[in-house]
Design a protein around this motif. Structure first.
Motif, short mmCIF file in Angstrom:
data_model
loop_
_atom_site.label_atom_id
_atom_site.label_comp_id
_atom_site.label_asym_id
_atom_site.label_seq_id
_atom_site.Cartn_x
_atom_site.Cartn_y
_atom_site.Cartn_z
N TRP A 175 49.52 47.58 -12.40
CA TRP A 175 48.36 47.98 -11.61
C TRP A 175 48.50 49.47 -11.29
N VAL B 128 53.68 48.64 -8.13
CA VAL B 128 52.71 47.60 -7.79
C VAL B 128 52.16 47.04 -9.09
N LEU C 30 33.08 33.72 -4.15
CA LEU C 30 33.99 34.84 -3.89
C LEU C 30 35.16 34.39 -3.01
N LEU D 175 51.31 43.57 -2.59
CA LEU D 175 50.05 44.27 -2.33
C LEU D 175 48.88 43.44 -2.81
N TYR E 109 48.31 40.89 -0.30
CA TYR E 109 47.61 41.47 0.84
C TYR E 109 46.13 41.67 0.54
N ALA E 110 45.85 42.16 -0.67
CA ALA E 110 44.46 42.42 -1.03
C ALA E 110 43.64 41.13 -0.97
N GLU F 293 43.15 39.89 2.66
CA GLU F 293 42.06 40.61 3.31
C GLU F 293 40.72 40.21 2.72
N ALA F 294 40.72 40.04 1.40
CA ALA F 294 39.45 39.78 0.73
C ALA F 294 38.84 38.46 1.20
N ILE G 39 36.24 38.97 4.06
CA ILE G 39 34.93 39.61 3.87
C ILE G 39 33.83 38.56 3.70
N MET H 34 42.19 40.94 11.66
CA MET H 34 42.53 42.25 11.09
C MET H 34 43.67 42.90 11.85
N LEU I 225 46.55 44.18 9.53
CA LEU I 225 46.87 45.60 9.38
C LEU I 225 48.33 45.88 9.71
N ALA J 269 51.22 47.63 7.22
CA ALA J 269 52.31 48.58 7.51
C ALA J 269 53.64 47.99 7.03
N VAL K 157 53.90 48.17 3.23
CA VAL K 157 54.24 49.52 2.75
C VAL K 157 55.74 49.77 2.91
N PHE L 145 57.07 46.08 -5.26
CA PHE L 145 56.27 45.21 -4.41
C PHE L 145 56.26 43.79 -4.95
N PHE M 96 32.93 49.04 3.69
CA PHE M 96 34.22 48.37 3.56
C PHE M 96 35.23 49.26 2.84
N PRO N 123 39.77 45.51 0.77
CA PRO N 123 39.94 45.54 -0.68
C PRO N 123 38.68 45.22 -1.47
N PHE O 218 40.76 51.04 -0.27
CA PHE O 218 41.93 50.22 0.06
C PHE O 218 43.20 50.84 -0.50
N PHE P 9 46.38 52.76 1.33
CA PHE P 9 47.75 52.33 1.02
C PHE P 9 48.59 53.53 0.58
N VAL Q 13 52.09 56.02 10.12
CA VAL Q 13 51.56 54.80 9.52
C VAL Q 13 50.96 53.91 10.60
N VAL R 256 47.15 52.63 11.01
CA VAL R 256 46.83 51.21 11.07
C VAL R 256 45.97 50.90 12.29
N LEU S 270 41.99 49.63 12.58
CA LEU S 270 41.55 48.47 13.35
C LEU S 270 40.34 48.83 14.22
N LEU T 238 37.07 49.24 12.27
CA LEU T 238 36.40 48.04 11.77
C LEU T 238 35.20 47.67 12.61
N GLU U 268 45.77 53.14 -11.97
CA GLU U 268 46.78 53.83 -12.78
C GLU U 268 46.22 55.07 -13.48
#
Lengths: 484, 509
Positions: free
Chosen positions: A68, A74, A119, A134, A137-138, A141-142, A145, A171, A175, A179, A182, A191, B395, B401, B406, B410, B425, B429, B433, B436, B494
């Motif tokens: 990725w 990642v 979705l 990651l 995490y994505a 979070e997704a 939505i 969130m 969030l 952190a 990361v 990761f 968003f 994401p 996103f 990161f 960081v 963060v 929040l 949002l 990438e």
């Protein structure tokens, strides 16, 4: 088709389906049918995955990996273990039932609605299959939505407050997890969840855990739960409690416990205490709750506590029981929320003081609610009984009093569930229950009966899950080795 | 008399020259072309100019793997410049498309008879400001730095005020002029002090002088550096130098706001990163902290102030301040990872910033009044494509994401951690929040409120011009392109990071 691409298909097929539904100007009926078709295809692909999965082999299976962004290590890395396979199965089955429910009740703005449901399916499956932090995490979070919009647009009267609370709570947790992601990833140099080393950092552990205990949720992080479960459309409450909550518990198992063995044992007592408190407190609130969905919502809090008790017991029986209980409770709470929706459609309310006497002349509704209720209060022989028994036995090995608290919780479960059944089905007929309120229609039966069927099958053979989640290793050794 | 002229690498300057030439042509349109053809001719020159500039910038990117200065050390020909120009010109192309239908703005008081009066000047100024920014990102000494800053700023002052029928436009231009001049003066004063301390104007020369003469702690130099930081922070609208931003963004025609909010930030941040790392590497302990603190203040002020706003342009303006804070996190590290993070972040950011203002412009045209959270009610259902696009843009700002925002977030967090700044960081963060609440507030306003809540009669702006509303095909194309960039950057991390990495290799990191 290679096994790895099967794993990816389970994630991307519904997301592609969502895009297709948004782009094609189809009629309401065609849109719903198409969405249902995608949901069934998803179940089909999962069954294919199940048959190809080799339970006699340990470690990650059916994995697929692609770069990725390489400079930070990642990757797109997906795959399944035994326990994640069951949770993916839970997701696709519950999502199919809930999509069907949305179709049956004819939700407004069907293209938006069904697209978001698909979705959500893809994102949730992604959470259970990701093997990169990651990416995990994505997807984590997704999930939020589509849920935000599904509750905010199709929810009840107080939906706006409920969504704000829900999003800010979850969130805040995730969030902090970002952190932690990361920091963990840069310290480890990768990761990747499979390759990544164990860490002894207590701060990182807490960063991850706070996201998971809010999502699960555990006491005292459940502030968002009653509003969200009451204001969401019933099928979304079913998804929230049946599937999304399990993503938090899955995260505890896959990341918090596995990657942070030292902090896990350091905080074990604290977390077990929170879990036990959730169990007792949730059960009491469920017993006091004045409405159908309130009971199921708080019982989900209690069940999350019980499952966390099993996970953090750190014993073989505890892990096995927790996975079984996640699946069993996911099916139970999804069925109960769908039945709550069915009742609300007939009576316009879920409040017990306005309900009652619905069993008379509605045998199918009565039978199904009774069956699910009885499974849910863990009557011996049911799948929930098997799960709870394993968890209690597992946590007993840690210390006897945890098991004692757990046993109290199970007694309380019988109390609130029997209260729910009698308040809806029996007692004097409530003022909102009219004779014209029909029994379950074939469409509704087609949604709930399969869920109950799976539950009964699990009651007959709970070892199907509990012996096939961490095989062939013992759960504790699998966890200790980081599922390598 | 023989005049000693330096050797000029015309190819290295070609993107800037092309745009300047196109600006002249567009300006000639204003005089020579009859009014009814001005819009299309001006737009044509703008489109052609940006396309040619884009091609040349891409060519320069490919052709300049080893960065060096040209024109007697006045300008950098390297990949940092070229990639910055590519982003700028892409936004310029999209702004051209938006300007065709949405310049001047669609306020109710606007005089529709004179709609085409100054349209050619608008395109000329757009091209001129883009040329200035393209020169700015490549500036190699204090003189070209100041010159190009004034160049694009003056163009922007006029652009803000160009729509004098629109309520607030003139005021916005005047405010921007006064505050912007103050910022430019601060920068100029700082530059003079730096020159006084080091005796050098070129960035390399300054760094060399600081290193060899051990000027790191020199009071004159430190004061000059501080003033330069303040002056540049005005341009990138970082708090506490942000006071002009909400008023100007709100008052300016929305097309101009869309251009300013994305392009100015790209230019200012890329140039600042270059100045700091090239001219002041010895003082990183000072400017690193300074920008970390400015980032923190921007995140705090931008996010908290946005919470209470009702006007969507003001919300987005405060969000732009907060976004500057996120990008400054990457900048403050001064590392190779920070450079990548900043460059990558700018790509989805500029797309989302442009796209979100473009959508506001579409709503403004429908209603003829300023867009507030109240009158967004039902917009998501009436205009499904624009609604979904807005959804993705906010968003992306929030770092969920659904887009490259996103990954950008990161990356800046990774850069801060890599630099040893875990606190930064955590600040980022927490700021996310808070943000949002208002980002989701926009989605809530569009989708979750019934259209019956709408207080104004739609169609006001259009009805004045008479007849059916013209289709907004070009706006849809521009928004679609921004959406593609915003979402695509999530999947193409990438390749984009590779571009950013090569660009950053031109800097002495």
């Amino acid at each position: 088709m290679s096994a790895g691409s099967l794993t990816s298909i389970l994630i991307w097929l519904p997301i592609g389906g969502a895009l297709l539904i948004w782009l094609l100007p189809l009629s309401r009926y065609a849109t719903g049918s198409l969405a249902l078709l995608f949901s069934f295809a998803e179940v089909g692909f999962w069954i294919e995955q199940l048959t190809r999965f080799d339970f006699s082999r340990s470690g990650l299976q059916m994995s697929e990996r692609a770069n990725w962004f390489g400079d930070l290590g990642v990757s797109y890395h997906v795959g399944v273990y035994g326990f994640s396979l069951w949770l993916v199965g839970l997701t696709v089955v519950v999502m199919a039932a809930c999509t069907g429910y949305g179709f049956w009740v004819g939700r407004d703005r069907p293209r938006a609605y069904f697209g978001l449901m698909l979705l959500l399916t893809g994102a949730t499956v992604g959470v259970f299959e990701s093997q990169d932090l990651l990416l995990f995490y994505a997807f984590f979070e997704a999930m939020l939505i589509p849920l935000y919009v599904l509750i905010g647009v199709w929810g009840g009267a107080r939906r706006l407050e409920a969504t704000v609370k829900f999003v800010i709570y979850t969130m805040a947790g995730s969030l902090l997890m970002l952190a932690a992601v990361v920091v963990y990833g840069l310290q480890a140099g990768t990761f990747d969840l499979v390759d990544g080393p164990a860490s002894a950092s207590r701060w990182l552990f807490l960063g991850f855990m706070v996201a998971f205990v809010i999502k699960a949720p555990l006491f005292p992080f459940h502030g968002w739960l009653p509003d969200a479960y009451r204001e969401a459309p019933p099928e979304i409450s079913a998804v929230l409690s049946g599937v999304i909550a399990k993503a938090g518990l899955y995260g505890m198992l896959r990341i918090a416990i596995t990657k942070f063995p030292e902090p896990t044992s350091f905080y074990r007592t604290a977390i077990l205490t929170l879990a036990a408190a959730s169990l007792i407190y949730g059960s009491l609130l469920a017993f006091r709750s004045p409405d159908f969905r309130g009971v199921v919502a708080y019982s989900s809090l209690a069940q999350s506590g019980l499952i966390a008790l099993g996970l953090f017991a750190g014993t073989d029986l505890g892990f096995d029981g927790a996975v079984l209980q996640m699946v069993a409770h996911g099916l139970v709470s999804a069925s109960l929320f769908l039945l709550a929706g069915v009742v609300e459609r007939r009576t316009t309310t879920g409040e017990f003081r306005l309900l009652g006497g619905m069993a008379r002349g509605r045998p199918a509704l009565a039978t199904l609610l009774m069956t699910v209720g009885v499974i849910s209060l863990a009557v011996p022989g049911s799948s929930m009984f098997a799960g709870e028994f394993l968890i209690l036995a597992g946590v007993f090995q840690r210390a006897w009093f945890w098991a004692a608290i757990g046993a109290v919780g199970i007694v309380l479960a019988a109390m609130y569930m029997l209260r729910l059944i009698s308040a809806v089905l029996h007692e004097a007929r409530g003022p909102t229950v009219v004779d014209e309120a029909l029994d379950l229609r074939p469409g509704e039966l087609a949604l709930v009966v399969p869920l109950v069927g799976v539950l009964l099958a699990l009651s007959v053979w709970p070892a199907g899950i509990s012996h096939h989640s961490f095989a062939p290793d013992s759960p504790t050794s699998a966890v200790r080795s980081g599922f390598k | 008399v023989s005049l000693n002229t330096p050797h000029i690498d015309w190819f290295g300057l070609s993107p800037v020259l092309t745009l300047t030439g196109a600006a002249f042509l567009a300006l000639l349109c204003a005089v020579l072309v009859p009014r009814r053809h001005r819009r299309i001719t001006g737009a044509f020159f703008s489109f052609a100019g940006f396309t040619a500039g884009l091609v040349l910038a891409i060519w320069l990117y490919v052709d300049s793997p080893n960065g060096h200065t040209i024109a007697a050390g006045a300008f950098y020909r390297d990949r940092w410049t070229a990639l910055g120009q590519i982003i700028l010109f892409s936004v310029g192309l999209a702004t051209t498309l938006l300007g065709v239908e949405h310049m001047p703005g669609w306020g109710r008081g606007a005089d529709r008879e004179r709609r085409d009066d100054h349209i050619a000047e608008f395109f000329a100024l757009l091209l001129a400001s883009a040329a200035g920014m393209a020169f700015f990102v490549g500036a190699a000494n204090l003189i070209t730095l100041f010159l190009s800053l004034e160049w694009f700023s003056i163009a922007l002052y006029v652009m803000c005020a160009i729509d004098y029928d629109l309520e607030g436009s003139l005021e916005a231009g005047l405010k921007y002029l006064i505050v912007g001049s103050f910022g430019a003066a601060t920068l100029l004063f700082g530059s003079a002090l730096v020159y006084g301390a080091t005796g050098q104007v070129s960035f390399d020369g300054i760094a060399h002088a600081i290193a060899t003469q051990e000027l790191t702690g020199n009071a004159l130099l430190v004061l000059g550096l501080a003033l330069m930081i303040a002056g540049l922070s005005f341009k990138m609208s970082a708090a506490p130098f942000h006071m002009w931003t909400p008023d100007v963004y709100e008052g300016a025609p929305t097309t101009v706001t869309a251009w300013m909010s994305s392009a100015t930030k790209v230019a200012a941040l890329l140039l600042t990163f270059r100045v700091m790392t090239t001219a002041f590497p010895q003082n990183q302990h000072l400017w690193g902290w300074a920008f970390a603190i400015i980032a923190t203040i921007s995140l705090a002020i931008g996010n908290f102030a946005a919470l209470v706003q009702k006007n969507v342009k003001r919300i987005l303006a405060y969000s732009a301040i907060a976004q500057a804070g996120f990008m400054l996190i990457g900048l403050s590290t001064g590392s190779a990872l920070g450079a990548r993070a900043l460059m990558y972040y700018l790509i989805p950011y500029s797309a989302a910033a442009f796209g979100s203002f473009a959508i506001v412009a579409a709503r403004e045209r429908e209603l003829g009044v300023p867009v507030t959270l109240e009158n967004l009610a039902g917009f998501g259902w009436e205009r499904p494509f624009l609604g979904v696009a807005m959804w993705f843009f906010v968003f992306a700002f929030a770092g969920l994401p659904l887009g490259g925002g996103f990954v950008g977030k990161f990356y800046v967090f990774a850069a801060a951690y890599d630099h040893g700044w875990v606190w930064l960081v955590i600040v980022g963060v927490l700021a996310t929040l808070v943000s949002l609440y208002y980002y989701l507030g926009i989605v809530r306003a569009m989708y979750m409120r019934p259209a019956e809540e709408l207080q104004v009669q739609p169609g006001g702006g259009v009805a004045v011009s008479g007849g059916a509303p013209a289709p907004e095909a070009l706006l849809q194309v521009a928004v679609g392109a921004a959406l593609a960039v915003s979402v695509g950057s999530l999947f193409a991390v990438e390749p984009l990071i590779d571009l950013a990495k090569h660009a950053a290799s031109a800097l002495p990191l």
